[in-house]
Design a protein around this motif. Sequence first.
Motif, short mmCIF file in Angstrom:
data_model
loop_
_atom_site.label_atom_id
_atom_site.label_comp_id
_atom_site.label_asym_id
_atom_site.label_seq_id
_atom_site.Cartn_x
_atom_site.Cartn_y
_atom_site.Cartn_z
N GLY A 1 0.82 -1.21 0.00
CA GLY A 1 0.00 0.00 0.00
C GLY A 1 0.85 1.27 0.00
N GLU A 2 2.01 1.19 0.66
CA GLU A 2 2.91 2.35 0.69
C GLU A 2 3.64 2.49 -0.64
OE1 GLU A 2 5.65 1.80 3.91
OE2 GLU A 2 4.08 1.32 5.35
N ALA A 3 4.02 1.33 -1.23
CA ALA A 3 4.89 1.36 -2.41
C ALA A 3 4.13 1.63 -3.70
CB ALA A 3 5.64 0.03 -2.53
N ARG A 4 2.83 1.32 -3.69
CA ARG A 4 2.08 1.44 -4.95
C ARG A 4 2.14 2.86 -5.49
NH1 ARG A 4 -2.91 -0.93 -3.51
NH2 ARG A 4 -2.15 -3.01 -4.01
N GLY A 5 1.97 3.84 -4.60
CA GLY A 5 1.99 5.23 -5.03
C GLY A 5 3.33 5.64 -5.60
N ARG A 6 4.38 4.88 -5.24
CA ARG A 6 5.72 5.20 -5.75
C ARG A 6 6.07 4.38 -6.97
NH1 ARG A 6 9.68 4.11 -1.08
NH2 ARG A 6 10.99 4.26 -2.92
N GLY A 7 5.13 3.54 -7.44
CA GLY A 7 5.38 2.74 -8.63
C GLY A 7 6.32 1.58 -8.39
N VAL A 8 6.36 1.07 -7.16
CA VAL A 8 7.21 -0.09 -6.86
C VAL A 8 6.30 -1.32 -6.67
CG1 VAL A 8 8.87 -1.12 -5.27
CG2 VAL A 8 9.01 1.32 -5.80
N GLN A 9 6.56 -2.36 -7.47
CA GLN A 9 5.80 -3.60 -7.38
C GLN A 9 6.24 -4.39 -6.15
OE1 GLN A 9 6.83 -6.22 -10.58
NE2 GLN A 9 5.50 -7.89 -9.92
#
Length: 236
Positions: A164-172
């Motif tokens: 949930g934290e990484a999605r906004g940063r484009g990290v799978q």
Amino acid sequence: MDIAGSRVLVAGATGVLGGALTAELVGRGARPVLAGRDLGRLAAAASALQDAPTVVFDAYDPSSCARAVHAGAARLGGLDAVVTAFGSVAFGTAEEVGDDIAEHLMAVNALAPIAFFRAALDVLEPGSAIAALTGVVAQRPQPGMADYSASKAALSAWLRAVRGEARGRGVQVLDVRPGHIDTGLADRPLVGTAPPLPAGADPRQVVAAVADALSTGAELVRTTENGAAVVERRDR
Ligand SMILES: NC(=O)c1ccc[n+]([C@@H]2O[C@H](COP(=O)([O-])OP(=O)(O)OC[C@H]3O[C@@H](n4cnc5c(N)ncnc54)[C@H](OP(=O)(O)O)[C@@H]3O)[C@@H](O)[C@H]2O)c1
């Protein structure tokens, strides 16, 4: 993530799944850096892969995990993915396994991969990935493997929250949760003896599914009861 040309750190590259996954990714055009705890085994693994660069860590030392990420990024001029494929297992009732082994399992199977990913999230750019070998026991904890199951469930829960934290940063964030695979891990427990296990999945099929999942941005790889590897776009 486009695997061709990607820079991938595989932690646990000296193991059966880590080695097979590294070979699969290299076969698809990735540039690997191999991370492991034993210099001799790392050198042997690297020599089979055009002398790929190596970095050392010990899962019992979280700061060495973070250092391995930064050293790997320095060796390849950055990283596009960090994959953890190391771990330990123990068998027996909760009383038989005991606190020291439980602590070992939680350190190696949960806290060390988390240390890798915490450092990775610091250096990864949008379009990159983190991936961990957890296991079906994360979802379906088994009697006789309570502490192993708990360590894998802890890592899986962490991945789910961080997704949930990484999605906004484009990290799978990819969770690989297979059932039993024929790698011999069950014959190398810290303590105890493995219960009778079903026929294992084919490691080559599982690592091919992991590579497919990385290239399509999927969240989960699992295996079916007959050992087939399945890629799920969403981990629900
Ligand atoms: N096999 C299965 O049925 C199965 C199913 C689901 C999930 N998994 C998970 O898949 C991962 C890989 O397992 P595998 O089957 O490929 O087993 P494996 O061949 O025994 O590989 C285990 C790897 O973990 C490394 N390792 C163990 N303790 C370590 C430590 N303290 N510090 C650094 N590295 C350490 C080993 O390093 P050395 O080479 O130096 O010993 C080896 O590279 C594990 O996390 C396992 O739980 C396996």
